[in-house]
Design a protein around this motif. Structure first.
Motif, short mmCIF file in Angstrom:
data_model
loop_
_atom_site.label_atom_id
_atom_site.label_comp_id
_atom_site.label_asym_id
_atom_site.label_seq_id
_atom_site.Cartn_x
_atom_site.Cartn_y
_atom_site.Cartn_z
N ASP A 1 0.81 -1.21 0.00
CA ASP A 1 0.00 0.00 0.00
C ASP A 1 0.85 1.27 0.00
N ASP A 2 2.00 1.22 0.69
CA ASP A 2 2.86 2.39 0.79
C ASP A 2 4.27 1.93 1.11
N PRO A 3 5.28 2.83 1.06
CA PRO A 3 6.68 2.43 1.25
C PRO A 3 7.00 1.89 2.64
N ALA A 4 6.12 2.09 3.63
CA ALA A 4 6.38 1.58 4.98
C ALA A 4 5.79 0.20 5.21
N ALA A 5 4.94 -0.28 4.30
CA ALA A 5 4.23 -1.55 4.49
C ALA A 5 5.08 -2.72 4.02
N VAL A 6 5.08 -3.82 4.79
CA VAL A 6 5.92 -4.98 4.46
C VAL A 6 5.22 -6.31 4.71
N GLU A 7 3.91 -6.33 4.91
CA GLU A 7 3.21 -7.57 5.22
C GLU A 7 3.04 -8.43 3.97
N PRO A 8 3.13 -9.77 4.11
CA PRO A 8 2.84 -10.64 2.97
C PRO A 8 1.43 -10.40 2.44
N ASN A 9 1.32 -10.34 1.11
CA ASN A 9 0.02 -10.12 0.47
C ASN A 9 -0.73 -8.93 1.08
N ARG A 10 0.04 -7.89 1.38
CA ARG A 10 -0.51 -6.63 1.91
C ARG A 10 -1.26 -6.80 3.23
N GLY A 11 -1.02 -7.93 3.91
CA GLY A 11 -1.74 -8.19 5.15
C GLY A 11 -3.17 -8.64 4.92
N ARG A 12 -3.50 -8.94 3.65
CA ARG A 12 -4.85 -9.39 3.32
C ARG A 12 -4.73 -10.73 2.62
N GLY A 13 -5.73 -11.12 1.88
CA GLY A 13 -5.67 -12.35 1.12
C GLY A 13 -4.87 -12.17 -0.16
N CYS A 14 -4.45 -13.28 -0.71
CA CYS A 14 -3.72 -13.27 -1.97
C CYS A 14 -4.59 -12.66 -3.07
N ALA A 15 -4.01 -11.76 -3.88
CA ALA A 15 -4.75 -11.09 -4.94
C ALA A 15 -3.80 -10.77 -6.08
N ALA A 16 -4.33 -10.23 -7.16
CA ALA A 16 -3.52 -9.94 -8.35
C ALA A 16 -2.63 -8.72 -8.16
N ASP A 17 -2.77 -8.00 -7.05
CA ASP A 17 -1.91 -6.84 -6.79
C ASP A 17 -1.08 -7.03 -5.53
N SER A 18 -0.95 -8.28 -5.07
CA SER A 18 -0.16 -8.55 -3.86
C SER A 18 0.94 -9.56 -4.15
N MET A 19 1.90 -9.65 -3.22
CA MET A 19 3.05 -10.53 -3.40
C MET A 19 3.43 -11.19 -2.08
N TYR A 20 4.09 -12.35 -2.21
CA TYR A 20 4.61 -13.07 -1.05
C TYR A 20 5.94 -13.68 -1.49
N TRP A 21 7.02 -13.12 -1.02
CA TRP A 21 8.37 -13.55 -1.41
C TRP A 21 8.58 -13.48 -2.92
N PRO A 22 8.50 -12.30 -3.52
CA PRO A 22 8.84 -12.20 -4.94
C PRO A 22 10.36 -12.28 -5.12
N PHE A 23 10.82 -13.32 -5.78
CA PHE A 23 12.27 -13.52 -5.92
C PHE A 23 12.81 -13.13 -7.29
N GLY A 24 12.08 -13.40 -8.36
CA GLY A 24 12.62 -13.16 -9.69
C GLY A 24 11.81 -12.14 -10.46
N ILE A 25 12.48 -11.33 -11.30
CA ILE A 25 11.81 -10.31 -12.11
C ILE A 25 12.44 -10.30 -13.50
N ALA A 26 11.63 -9.94 -14.50
CA ALA A 26 12.12 -9.85 -15.87
C ALA A 26 11.12 -9.07 -16.70
N VAL A 27 11.59 -8.46 -17.77
CA VAL A 27 10.72 -7.91 -18.80
C VAL A 27 10.97 -8.75 -20.05
#
Length: 372
Positions: free
Chosen positions: A141-167
């Motif tokens: 939600d903001d730069p101070a937040a660090v909870e898995p899946n934004r502290g809510r349920g898993c959704a298309a705008d949340s993450m839990y241990w994102p390890f890899g990135i690519a374009v």
């Protein structure tokens, strides 16, 4: 090792602390030249970027290092080069990191998968000074937040241990490892709060079970960790199922992969820790890189890099191996001394031209290999 075995690749430059013969322990007070369990690396013509994961920071070299143990020019995630720990000098996550892994420079922007803070950080330019806050935070939600899946349920705008990135293929992809899925955004890097357009590996954005809650299959992940590909091919390193999955063309929605490396078929997930070893089986492949027909897989728990001359469509064995005297060996540092061409848990890869950057995590270093 023979040039035929290695495909002409040889170690060139060593970044990190020296390890004369034995494993280098991480420094109690790091410097800009020390690394502790680096897990991600990006190499291009202008930068080397390293996720110095154990020190909870990212190091940036402006220009490719040309000498061993060359210190980084920029330190991000810590207030200075001698501070380590998740609290970033006691100031919190606005400038800090927790086990950063994936790193990327795309169209002049620096992107970091800040894995244990469950977010992706973006700088609009590659910083030239240290201790610079990111311009954009994805997955929270903001730069101070660090909870898995934004502290809510898993959704298309949340993450839990994102390890890899690519374009790849015009999409920004995130290996959302803890949610056992891969997320894709059309058009490249998204704006804050925009949900992913593609969710691979789960029946919908609310689910996060290993292998979709069942047996391993062509549309499931246990531990997706890295992404690479071309405009018409997407490859995902599914480390937990000891395989690399491929989609041709890129999937526009959840669906089965068409090819697999590291397993005899798309429904197998056999671990391959003991001999006889071959070039077509993996044990925890954490990274994959593809450039100009050269495919590299970090076969992490077998302490080697496997290389193919061209992307195989039939699951065939690798053409070359780095870090071991043969395809039949898998010892940490070849069960011998640490040397320039040995590996101990290689965790990240980046290909650029005739250079291959390897985040040699267990040896607390990054090695730049060159091809003759």
């Amino acid at each position: 090792m023979t040039s035929e075995l290695t495909g002409g690749w040889a170690p060139r430059v060593w970044v990190g602390a020296p390890a004369p013969g034995g494993l280098a322990l991480p420094a109690a007070h790091p410097t800009a030249a020390h690394l502790y369990s680096p897990r991600g690396v990006h190499l291009d013509a202008s930068h080397l970027v390293v996720a110095d994961s154990g020190n909870h920071r990212v190091l940036v070299w402006h220009g490719v290092p040309t000498s061993d143990e060359q210190p980084a020019d920029v330190v991000l995630g810590q207030p200075d080069e001698r501070t380590e720990g998740r609290a970033a000098g006691g100031r919190g996550p606005e400038r800090g990191m927790a086990v950063p892994c994936g790193v990327l420079v795309h169209e002049g922007r620096l992107v970091v998968a800040d894995a244990w803070n469950h977010r992706v950080l973006v700088w609009d330019t590659v910083p030239v000074t240290s201790d610079v806050a990111p311009d954009l935070v994805l997955g929270q939600d903001d730069p101070a937040a660090v909870e898995p899946n934004r502290g809510r349920g898993c959704a298309a705008d949340s993450m839990y241990w994102p390890f890899g990135i690519a374009v790849v293929g015009g999409r920004f992809w995130v290996a959302d490892t803890g949610n056992r899925r891969v997320l894709g955004w059309d058009g490249g890097l998204p704006d804050h709060d925009r949900p992913a357009d593609v969710v691979l590996g789960q029946p919908d954005a609310a689910h996060r079970e290993e292998n979709r809650g069942g047996d391993v299959g062509p549309d499931s992940f246990r531990w997706p960790h890295d992404v690479t590909g071309t405009d018409d091919l997407l490859l995902v390193a599914d480390a937990g199922d000891h395989r690399v999955l491929g989609w041709t063309p890129h999937p526009g929605a959840d669906g089965p992969a068409g090819t697999v490396l590291g397993q005899p078929d798309l429904r197998s997930a056999e671990e391959w820790p003991y001999g006889p070893h071959t070039g077509d089986r993996f044990r925890s492949p954490y990274a994959v890189a593809l450039l100009d027909g050269t495919l590299a897989v970090a076969d992490t728990a077998n302490n080697r890099i496997l290389l193919w001359d061209g992307v195989p469509a039939d699951g065939r064995a690798a053409d070359h191996v780095l870090g071991q005297p043969s395809f039949a060996a898998n010892g940490e540092n070849r069960w011998s001394a640490v040397d320039r061409d040995t590996l101990c848990w290689p965790y990240g890869l980046s290909l650029h031209g005739d250079r291959l950057a390897v985040a040699d995590s267990g040896n607390n270093r990054v090695m730049l290999w060159g091809r003759s």
